[in-house]
Write a protein that holds these residues in place. Structure first.
Motif, PDB file in Angstrom:
ATOM      1  N   PHE A   8      62.345  68.110  23.437  1.00  0.00           N
ATOM      2  CA  PHE A   8      62.663  69.642  23.150  1.00  0.00           C
ATOM      3  C   PHE A   8      63.991  69.891  23.134  1.00  0.00           C
ATOM      4  O   PHE A   8      64.685  69.714  24.293  1.00  0.00           O
ATOM      5  CB  PHE A   8      61.801  70.360  24.264  1.00  0.00           C
ATOM      6  CG  PHE A   8      60.578  70.407  24.437  1.00  0.00           C
ATOM      7  CD1 PHE A   8      59.907  71.390  23.195  1.00  0.00           C
ATOM      8  CD2 PHE A   8      59.757  69.621  25.157  1.00  0.00           C
ATOM      9  CE1 PHE A   8      58.517  71.237  23.358  1.00  0.00           C
ATOM     10  CE2 PHE A   8      58.351  69.609  25.130  1.00  0.00           C
ATOM     11  CZ  PHE A   8      57.771  70.487  24.187  1.00  0.00           C
ATOM     12  N   GLY A   9      64.490  70.405  22.216  1.00  0.00           N
ATOM     13  CA  GLY A   9      66.066  70.715  22.132  1.00  0.00           C
ATOM     14  C   GLY A   9      66.774  69.467  21.704  1.00  0.00           C
ATOM     15  O   GLY A   9      67.489  69.046  22.551  1.00  0.00           O
ATOM     16  N   THR A  32      63.902  71.724  16.748  1.00  0.00           N
ATOM     17  CA  THR A  32      65.135  72.463  16.644  1.00  0.00           C
ATOM     18  C   THR A  32      64.832  74.010  16.239  1.00  0.00           C
ATOM     19  O   THR A  32      63.432  73.931  15.778  1.00  0.00           O
ATOM     20  CB  THR A  32      66.041  71.913  15.599  1.00  0.00           C
ATOM     21  OG1 THR A  32      67.015  72.509  15.358  1.00  0.00           O
ATOM     22  CG2 THR A  32      65.328  71.639  14.368  1.00  0.00           C
ATOM     23  N   ARG A  33      65.698  74.925  16.584  1.00  0.00           N
ATOM     24  CA  ARG A  33      65.237  76.308  16.199  1.00  0.00           C
ATOM     25  C   ARG A  33      65.819  76.638  14.656  1.00  0.00           C
ATOM     26  O   ARG A  33      65.408  77.526  14.083  1.00  0.00           O
ATOM     27  CB  ARG A  33      66.009  77.281  17.022  1.00  0.00           C
ATOM     28  CG  ARG A  33      65.227  77.262  18.719  1.00  0.00           C
ATOM     29  CD  ARG A  33      65.878  78.388  19.551  1.00  0.00           C
ATOM     30  NE  ARG A  33      65.463  78.586  20.825  1.00  0.00           N
ATOM     31  CZ  ARG A  33      64.211  79.152  21.116  1.00  0.00           C
ATOM     32  NH1 ARG A  33      63.704  79.840  20.167  1.00  0.00           N
ATOM     33  NH2 ARG A  33      64.044  79.143  22.251  1.00  0.00           N
ATOM     34  N   LYS A  37      68.824  72.147  10.497  1.00  0.00           N
ATOM     35  CA  LYS A  37      69.199  71.031  11.069  1.00  0.00           C
ATOM     36  C   LYS A  37      68.093  69.705  10.756  1.00  0.00           C
ATOM     37  O   LYS A  37      68.294  68.673  11.388  1.00  0.00           O
ATOM     38  CB  LYS A  37      69.417  71.090  12.779  1.00  0.00           C
ATOM     39  CG  LYS A  37      70.695  71.985  13.014  1.00  0.00           C
ATOM     40  CD  LYS A  37      70.672  72.009  14.237  1.00  0.00           C
ATOM     41  CE  LYS A  37      72.107  72.885  14.906  1.00  0.00           C
ATOM     42  NZ  LYS A  37      72.285  73.296  15.974  1.00  0.00           N
ATOM     43  N   ALA A  38      66.786  70.369  10.520  1.00  0.00           N
ATOM     44  CA  ALA A  38      65.692  69.201  10.275  1.00  0.00           C
ATOM     45  C   ALA A  38      65.960  68.191   9.509  1.00  0.00           C
ATOM     46  O   ALA A  38      65.526  66.988  10.030  1.00  0.00           O
ATOM     47  CB  ALA A  38      64.608  69.919   9.785  1.00  0.00           C
ATOM     48  N   GLU A  39      66.772  68.071   8.328  1.00  0.00           N
ATOM     49  CA  GLU A  39      66.862  67.059   7.538  1.00  0.00           C
ATOM     50  C   GLU A  39      67.649  65.985   8.292  1.00  0.00           C
ATOM     51  O   GLU A  39      67.539  64.756   8.289  1.00  0.00           O
ATOM     52  CB  GLU A  39      67.439  67.325   6.269  1.00  0.00           C
ATOM     53  CG  GLU A  39      67.755  66.402   5.190  1.00  0.00           C
ATOM     54  CD  GLU A  39      66.087  65.665   5.029  1.00  0.00           C
ATOM     55  OE1 GLU A  39      66.145  64.670   4.791  1.00  0.00           O
ATOM     56  OE2 GLU A  39      65.157  66.358   4.991  1.00  0.00           O
ATOM     57  N   ALA A  40      68.765  66.523   8.896  1.00  0.00           N
ATOM     58  CA  ALA A  40      69.670  65.659   9.824  1.00  0.00           C
ATOM     59  C   ALA A  40      68.813  64.825  10.647  1.00  0.00           C
ATOM     60  O   ALA A  40      68.982  63.707  10.944  1.00  0.00           O
ATOM     61  CB  ALA A  40      70.801  66.224  10.283  1.00  0.00           C
ATOM     62  N   ILE A  41      67.907  65.508  11.324  1.00  0.00           N
ATOM     63  CA  ILE A  41      67.074  64.793  12.471  1.00  0.00           C
ATOM     64  C   ILE A  41      66.216  63.833  11.646  1.00  0.00           C
ATOM     65  O   ILE A  41      66.045  62.560  12.328  1.00  0.00           O
ATOM     66  CB  ILE A  41      66.420  66.030  13.064  1.00  0.00           C
ATOM     67  CG1 ILE A  41      67.014  66.853  13.876  1.00  0.00           C
ATOM     68  CG2 ILE A  41      65.260  65.326  14.237  1.00  0.00           C
ATOM     69  CD1 ILE A  41      66.378  68.088  14.771  1.00  0.00           C
TER      70      ILE A  41
END
Length: 284
Positions: A8-9, A32-33, A37-41
């Motif tokens: 989480f976070g 992530t909120r 940032k989702a693609e980098a994750i």
């Protein structure tokens, strides 16, 4: 048996832990909120989830371990607000839960030493929020919780070299001021050790062996770069953000014996000199 971590976070420290777990075959979900940032994750090998969407609840149902890096606010802990009931229902099934807190919960000790048994007397709003969040997580029956109180975090992308190079660094001088700090790779190795040696209810301080005045760290960074030490500025005269100034409201030295004695951790970077040298070598 395959393990699954719900992070989480999923930020700086969690990413460092993921780099240790992924080669062991773990499945990791990171929240992530920020959709951007989702693609980098995803590119790091972690499955991104938008918080607090329904996919988080589905991942919680699969998770054997959870890590909470998301910070609280005056409204309380965001993860408990969104999924507190679900986490409580899953508590007895989870193998490990880690909460990343801060040594700010100890408050100001005028340069004195604190350890995990020191009473929590935070002197800032953020420190009080962290204390409240720790207690809220500890109140969940059956949750195999481990609390990690982090000192000031540094590491790749979070070192002093850029400001020293561009001339914006200053050596802020406040008599008696001392901080403890921790390299992100050492945070990751402590979390990794705890996962493999769980002790529900444990609280650990995460810091290196050498609490030091912040101006010494800046001066050493300049020495490594072979440039003059940045100008010294008295704290009362320094141009600082309210956030930066608030860190100087507390001075303490933090003991880290428990991570060594109980988890068998040997710090990769036992002091800021070793950590800064490694950061500079990585840059080169």
């Amino acid at each position: 048996m395959a393990k699954t971590l719900l992070s989480f976070g999923h930020g700086y420290s969690a990413r460092a832990l993921a780099r240790r777990l992924l080669p062991e075959g773990w499945t990791i979900y990171g929240t992530t909120r920020a959709p951007a940032k989702a693609e980098a994750i995803r590119e790091s090998g972690v499955i991104p989830l938008l918080f607090p969407g329904p996919d988080c609840e589905a991942a919680l149902a699969q998770a054997s371990h959870i890590l909470i890096s998301a910070g609280p606010s005056e409204e309380g802990d965001p993860v408990l607000a969104a999924f507190g009931d679900q986490i409580a229902a899953a508590a007895s099934r989870l193998e490990w839960a880690g909460y990343l807190s801060t040594t700010g919960v100890y408050g100001d000790h005028q340069g004195g030493w604190v350890d995990e048994t020191t009473p929590l007397t935070p002197s800032t709003r953020r420190g009080q929020w962290r204390k409240d969040a720790e207690q809220a997580w500890q109140a969940i029956p059956g949750l195999p919780l481990h609390v990690f109180r982090l000192a000031g975090i540094y590491g790749p992308g979070r070192g002093p070299f850029a400001k020293v190079r561009d001339g914006s660094a200053r050596r802020i001088i406040k008599e008696g001021q001392v901080f403890s700090r921790i390299h992100v790779d050492d945070i990751a190795q402590v979390l990794h050790a705890s996962i493999h040696r769980p002790h529900p209810g444990a609280v650990y301080n995460l810091c290196d062996d050498d609490p030091a005045p912040p101006e010494d760290v800046i001066a050493h960074a300049a020495l490594l770069l072979d440039v003059p030490a940045p100008p010294a500025v008295a704290f009362d005269e320094a141009d600082m953000t309210p956030m930066a100034r608030s860190f100087y409201a507390e001075s303490k030295r933090v003991r880290n014996d428990l991570i060594k004695d109980e988890l068998g951790v040997r710090l990769i970077y036992p002091d800021y000199r070793a950590g800064l040298a490694a950061l500079l070598a990585q840059e080169d």
